[in-house]
Design an enzyme around this catalytic site. Structure first.
Site, PDB file in Angstrom:
ATOM      1  N   LYS A  22       0.786  -1.190   0.056  1.00 26.70           N
ATOM      2  CA  LYS A  22      -0.068   0.082   0.171  1.00 26.70           C
ATOM      3  C   LYS A  22       0.840   1.271  -0.123  1.00 26.70           C
ATOM      4  CE  LYS A  22      -1.657   1.611   4.281  1.00 26.70           C
ATOM      5  NZ  LYS A  22      -1.372   2.835   4.532  1.00 26.70           N
ATOM      6  N   ASN A  23       1.949   1.263   0.971  1.00 27.63           N
ATOM      7  CA  ASN A  23       2.586   2.407   1.113  1.00 27.63           C
ATOM      8  C   ASN A  23       3.706   2.886  -0.058  1.00 27.63           C
ATOM      9  OD1 ASN A  23       1.080   2.956   3.314  1.00 27.63           O
ATOM     10  ND2 ASN A  23       2.848   2.626   4.831  1.00 27.63           N
ATOM     11  N   CYS A 124      -4.612  12.596  12.888  1.00 29.82           N
ATOM     12  CA  CYS A 124      -5.268  11.251  12.740  1.00 29.82           C
ATOM     13  C   CYS A 124      -5.048  10.527  14.150  1.00 29.82           C
ATOM     14  CB  CYS A 124      -4.957  10.136  11.608  1.00 29.82           C
ATOM     15  SG  CYS A 124      -3.336   9.644  11.914  1.00 29.82           S
ATOM     16  N   ARG A 129       0.664  14.591  12.780  1.00 23.65           N
ATOM     17  CA  ARG A 129       1.174  14.195  11.517  1.00 23.65           C
ATOM     18  C   ARG A 129       1.055  15.685  10.739  1.00 23.65           C
ATOM     19  NH1 ARG A 129      -1.041   8.748   9.249  1.00 23.65           N
ATOM     20  NH2 ARG A 129       0.948   9.074   8.064  1.00 23.65           N
ATOM     21  N   LEU A 133       7.503  19.648   6.707  1.00 22.34           N
ATOM     22  CA  LEU A 133       8.506  19.331   5.920  1.00 22.34           C
ATOM     23  C   LEU A 133       8.560  19.310   4.494  1.00 22.34           C
ATOM     24  CD1 LEU A 133      10.239  16.560   8.573  1.00 22.34           C
ATOM     25  CD2 LEU A 133      11.286  19.047   8.130  1.00 22.34           C
ATOM     26  N   ASP A 331       5.188   0.880  11.959  1.00 29.65           N
ATOM     27  CA  ASP A 331       3.687   0.293  11.134  1.00 29.65           C
ATOM     28  C   ASP A 331       3.536  -1.128  11.877  1.00 29.65           C
ATOM     29  OD1 ASP A 331       3.137   2.570  10.099  1.00 29.65           O
ATOM     30  OD2 ASP A 331       3.992   2.001   8.404  1.00 29.65           O
ATOM     31  N   ILE A 353       8.408   7.266  16.559  1.00 28.60           N
ATOM     32  CA  ILE A 353       7.993   7.926  15.374  1.00 28.60           C
ATOM     33  C   ILE A 353       6.652   8.713  15.585  1.00 28.60           C
ATOM     34  CG2 ILE A 353       7.303   7.958  12.603  1.00 28.60           C
ATOM     35  CD1 ILE A 353      10.028   6.775  13.442  1.00 28.60           C
ATOM     36  N   ARG A 423      -8.524  -0.388   5.073  1.00 26.75           N
ATOM     37  CA  ARG A 423      -7.655   0.550   4.242  1.00 26.75           C
ATOM     38  C   ARG A 423      -6.358   0.082   4.073  1.00 26.75           C
ATOM     39  NH1 ARG A 423      -5.993   5.033   8.014  1.00 26.75           N
ATOM     40  NH2 ARG A 423      -4.789   5.280   6.253  1.00 26.75           N
TER      41      ARG A 423
HETATM   42  N1  EPU Z   1       6.688  14.639  10.289  1.00 27.87           N
HETATM   43  C1  EPU Z   1       7.026  16.143  10.640  1.00 27.87           C
HETATM   44  N2  EPU Z   1       6.623  17.094   9.290  1.00 27.87           N
HETATM   45  C2  EPU Z   1       6.283  16.609   8.283  1.00 27.87           C
HETATM   46  C3  EPU Z   1       6.072  15.089   7.951  1.00 27.87           C
HETATM   47  C4  EPU Z   1       6.387  14.333   9.077  1.00 27.87           C
HETATM   48  O1  EPU Z   1       7.246  16.609  11.745  1.00 27.87           O
HETATM   49  O2  EPU Z   1       6.030  17.449   7.265  1.00 27.87           O
HETATM   50  C5  EPU Z   1       6.781  13.861  11.354  1.00 27.87           C
HETATM   51  C6  EPU Z   1       5.516  12.757  11.685  1.00 27.87           C
HETATM   52  O3  EPU Z   1       4.650  13.535  12.501  1.00 27.87           O
HETATM   53  C7  EPU Z   1       6.221  11.605  12.291  1.00 27.87           C
HETATM   54  C8  EPU Z   1       7.627  11.680  11.521  1.00 27.87           C
HETATM   55  O4  EPU Z   1       7.799  13.049  11.136  1.00 27.87           O
HETATM   56  O5  EPU Z   1       6.460  11.813  13.687  1.00 27.87           O
HETATM   57  C9  EPU Z   1       7.461  10.430  10.246  1.00 27.87           C
HETATM   58  O6  EPU Z   1       6.438  10.658   9.387  1.00 27.87           O
HETATM   59  P1  EPU Z   1       6.444  10.547   7.856  1.00 27.87           P
HETATM   60  O7  EPU Z   1       6.373  11.893   7.157  1.00 27.87           O
HETATM   61  O8  EPU Z   1       7.540   9.684   7.675  1.00 27.87           O
HETATM   62  O9  EPU Z   1       5.122   9.736   7.667  1.00 27.87           O
HETATM   63  P2  EPU Z   1       4.075   9.648   6.345  1.00 27.87           P
HETATM   64  O10 EPU Z   1       5.074   9.692   5.383  1.00 27.87           O
HETATM   65  O11 EPU Z   1       3.181  10.731   6.690  1.00 27.87           O
HETATM   66  C10 EPU Z   1       4.274   7.034   6.186  1.00 27.87           C
HETATM   67  C11 EPU Z   1       3.498   5.925   5.971  1.00 27.87           C
HETATM   68  C12 EPU Z   1       2.945   5.695   7.460  1.00 27.87           C
HETATM   69  C13 EPU Z   1       4.280   5.406   8.343  1.00 27.87           C
HETATM   70  C14 EPU Z   1       5.204   6.467   8.057  1.00 27.87           C
HETATM   71  C15 EPU Z   1       6.290   6.280   9.148  1.00 27.87           C
HETATM   72  C16 EPU Z   1       2.388   6.066   3.986  1.00 27.87           C
HETATM   73  C17 EPU Z   1       1.185   6.481   3.108  1.00 27.87           C
HETATM   74  N3  EPU Z   1       2.179   6.306   5.178  1.00 27.87           N
HETATM   75  O12 EPU Z   1       3.690   8.032   6.491  1.00 27.87           O
HETATM   76  O13 EPU Z   1       1.856   4.561   7.340  1.00 27.87           O
HETATM   77  O14 EPU Z   1       3.911   5.005   9.693  1.00 27.87           O
HETATM   78  O15 EPU Z   1       5.430   6.724   6.801  1.00 27.87           O
HETATM   79  O16 EPU Z   1       7.044   5.030   8.468  1.00 27.87           O
HETATM   80  O17 EPU Z   1       3.202   5.744   3.178  1.00 27.87           O
HETATM   81  C18 EPU Z   1       0.281   2.951   7.948  1.00 27.87           C
HETATM   82  O18 EPU Z   1       0.499   2.281   7.024  1.00 27.87           O
HETATM   83  O19 EPU Z   1      -0.205   2.531   8.837  1.00 27.87           O
HETATM   84  C19 EPU Z   1       0.974   4.156   8.233  1.00 27.87           C
HETATM   85  C20 EPU Z   1       0.624   5.115   8.895  1.00 27.87           C
END
Ligand code: EPU
Length: 455
Positions: A22-23, A124, A129, A133, A331, A353, A423
């Site tokens: 999915k991701n 969420c 989240r 960045l 995850d 995380i 999901r």
């Molecule tokens: N963060 C910030 N600022 C940003 C973006 C992220 O501070 O602009 C923080 C977040 O709050 C978190 C950390 O950085 O503490 C990492 O977040 P990241 O941006 O890497 O998460 P994401 O890219 O939004 C993806 C996966 C998540 C998974 C995370 C971490 C997808 C669609 N989602 O989310 O998957 O937990 O990376 O590995 O790829 C799941 O599948 O259940 C899921 C939540």
């Protein structure tokens, strides 16, 4: 709303093919916005998030054809995405609110169309989240970004004919790098003028897969999978055909389900190369993972291996901290906690995380688990057995955790709100039944009145 009714105690036994990730699939799909040529994706899982991304891409002017897999035993289906109407560049709140990954349309749309408007995703169940960045990275490529009525409105100076400009961008935040932020900036930089260097880039396998596909579309990306990614911008990208990598989180979930039921399960299409921390943690608990090594090492695809999962009778307690890849993935944290509730002794699980990602803990308590939460850490004292109970899923991975607990528990467990699970796990109840589990999906209306009451 549906719920799962599980009669615990059956040992999982049999064989399963791991689905496409999915991701990985979500940013790959969004990358179709970088070209006006069709993109063909194979091994796309049939999930609520994927269908939401299809709806979003349609809203953004794409034609999407999805042939889902015919049954639960396939890795996934085929999808063709063709971006046609480039004037439709507003990702609206009605879809974005259903799926935070909608944000990964921002970079591709901005780079190709010179303009993008994407509703700001909210928080969420697993935490705040933010997307600061993502915005910082795109501004580093010269984008002008404002917030307007809850939407992120981004423009390339000069509009449609203008181009983003390569630059050196640091993507580190308080919790490490950002996976979708790296996907956004890397995708946008493929069409920028000059060279982009992303420092503190996410190293996740999903980023490597995206870079591989973008390169097949004509991009020039080096270093994906390391903290420094270098992108030399090109004028245009073409279409390609690409197979989505298998889902390391789904694989980890089924490994843990096998172990929790003292089962014997063989997983095909398993991305072992991307699962080193998960495998290490499970081995320390006493899970036995035997990789099938029929092919010579040189010719083996370590992202698509076959592994047999069995378990020693006694589960050992461990200490684990979630970290960005290649560390232990957040995850899989909830699913591991379910397993550790049955280990002999005290385990310590720290979440680095999403420090709030512990909504499963209270529900596990209803099943007799002993878990003490202190800030970002859960201290788990193993019990001899869990007992079935009505519990409520709060997010995707917490749902998987409760299902694993229900499979291992004595008696009946009812997990409500399984729409969270849908999901990210395709036909989980069918796949678990293929392995011998006693699990049924019923609508809450059908359930007996005592089971239909939310707890
Ligand atoms: N963060 C910030 N600022 C940003 C973006 C992220 O501070 O602009 C923080 C977040 O709050 C978190 C950390 O950085 O503490 C990492 O977040 P990241 O941006 O890497 O998460 P994401 O890219 O939004 C993806 C996966 C998540 C998974 C995370 C971490 C997808 C669609 N989602 O989310 O998957 O937990 O990376 O590995 O790829 C799941 O599948 O259940 C899921 C939540």
């Amino acid at each position: 709303m549906d719920q799962f009714v599980i009669s615990g105690g059956a040992r999982l036994n049999g064989r399963l093919t791991i689905k496409g990730s999915k991701n990985a699939a979500l940013p790959l799909m969004a990358a179709a916005l970088l070209t006006d040529k069709p993109l063909l994706l194979n091994d796309v899982p049939d999930l609520a998030d994927i269908r939401n991304m299809v709806r979003l891409l349609e809203q953004l002017g794409c034609q999407v054809d999805f042939a889902p897999p015919p049954d639960a035993s396939f890795a996934g289906g085929k999808m063709v995405i063709h971006s046609q109407d480039e004037s439709a560049s507003h990702a609206k709140y009605d879809i974005v609110k259903t799926m935070r990954a909608s944000i990964c349309t921002l970079g591709p749309m901005l780079a190709r169309r010179g303009f993008a408007r994407v509703s700001m995703p909210g928080g969420c169940a697993i935490g705040d989240r933010p997307v600061d960045l993502h915005l910082h990275g795109l501004r580093g490529l010269g984008a002008e970004i404002q917030l307007h009525q809850g939407d992120i409105v981004a423009r390339v100076p000069g509009g449609k004919g203008g181009r983003l400009k390569g630059g050196r961008i640091f993507l580190g935040g308080p919790f490490g790098s950002t996976v979708l932020g790296t996907a956004n900036v890397m995708s946008a930089a493929t069409l920028a003028g000059g060279q982009t260097m992303i420092e503190c880039a996410a190293c996740e396998p999903e980023i490597v897969d995206l870079a591989k596909m973008l390169n097949a579309m004509g991009a020039r990306i080096r270093g994906a999978g390391s903290p420094r990614i270098i992108i030399d911008g090109v004028e245009t990208l073409k279409g390609t055909e690409h197979a989505v990598i298998p889902d390391r989180i789904e694989a980890g979930t089924y490994m843990i389900a096998a172990a929790a039921t003292n089962g014997d399960v063989t997983l095909d299409n398993c991305p072992m190369d991307a699962m080193i921390a998960t495998c290490d943690a499970l081995s320390r608990v006493g899970v036995i993972l035997s990789e099938e090594k029929s092919a010579p090492t040189a010719g083996r695809d370590l992202m698509r291996t076959t592994v047999r999962v069995t378990c020693s009778r006694l589960l050992r307690p461990i200490e684990v901290t979630t970290q960005p890849h290649p560390g232990f993935p957040t995850d899989v944290q909830a699913q591991l906690v379910a397993l550790l509730t049955m280990a002999e002794g005290n385990s310590v699980v720290t979440e680095r995380i999403y420090p709030e990602r512990f909504l499963h803990v209270a529900e596990l308590g209803r099943m007799g688990a002993k878990v003490l939460r202190q800030g970002p850490t859960a201290i788990i004292t193993g019990v001899k057995r869990l007992v079935g109970a009505p519990v409520m899923a709060s997010d995707l991975r917490a749902s998987a955790c409760l299902i694993i607990a229900g499979l291992a528990a004595e008696g009946t467990t009812t997990v409500s709100r399984v729409y969270h699970l849908d999901r990210g796990y395709e036909r989980m109840e069918e796949r678990l039944r293929m392995l011998g589990a006693d699990i049924q999906r019923v609508s809450e209306k059908q359930a007996a009145p005592s089971e239909a009451v939310a707890v």
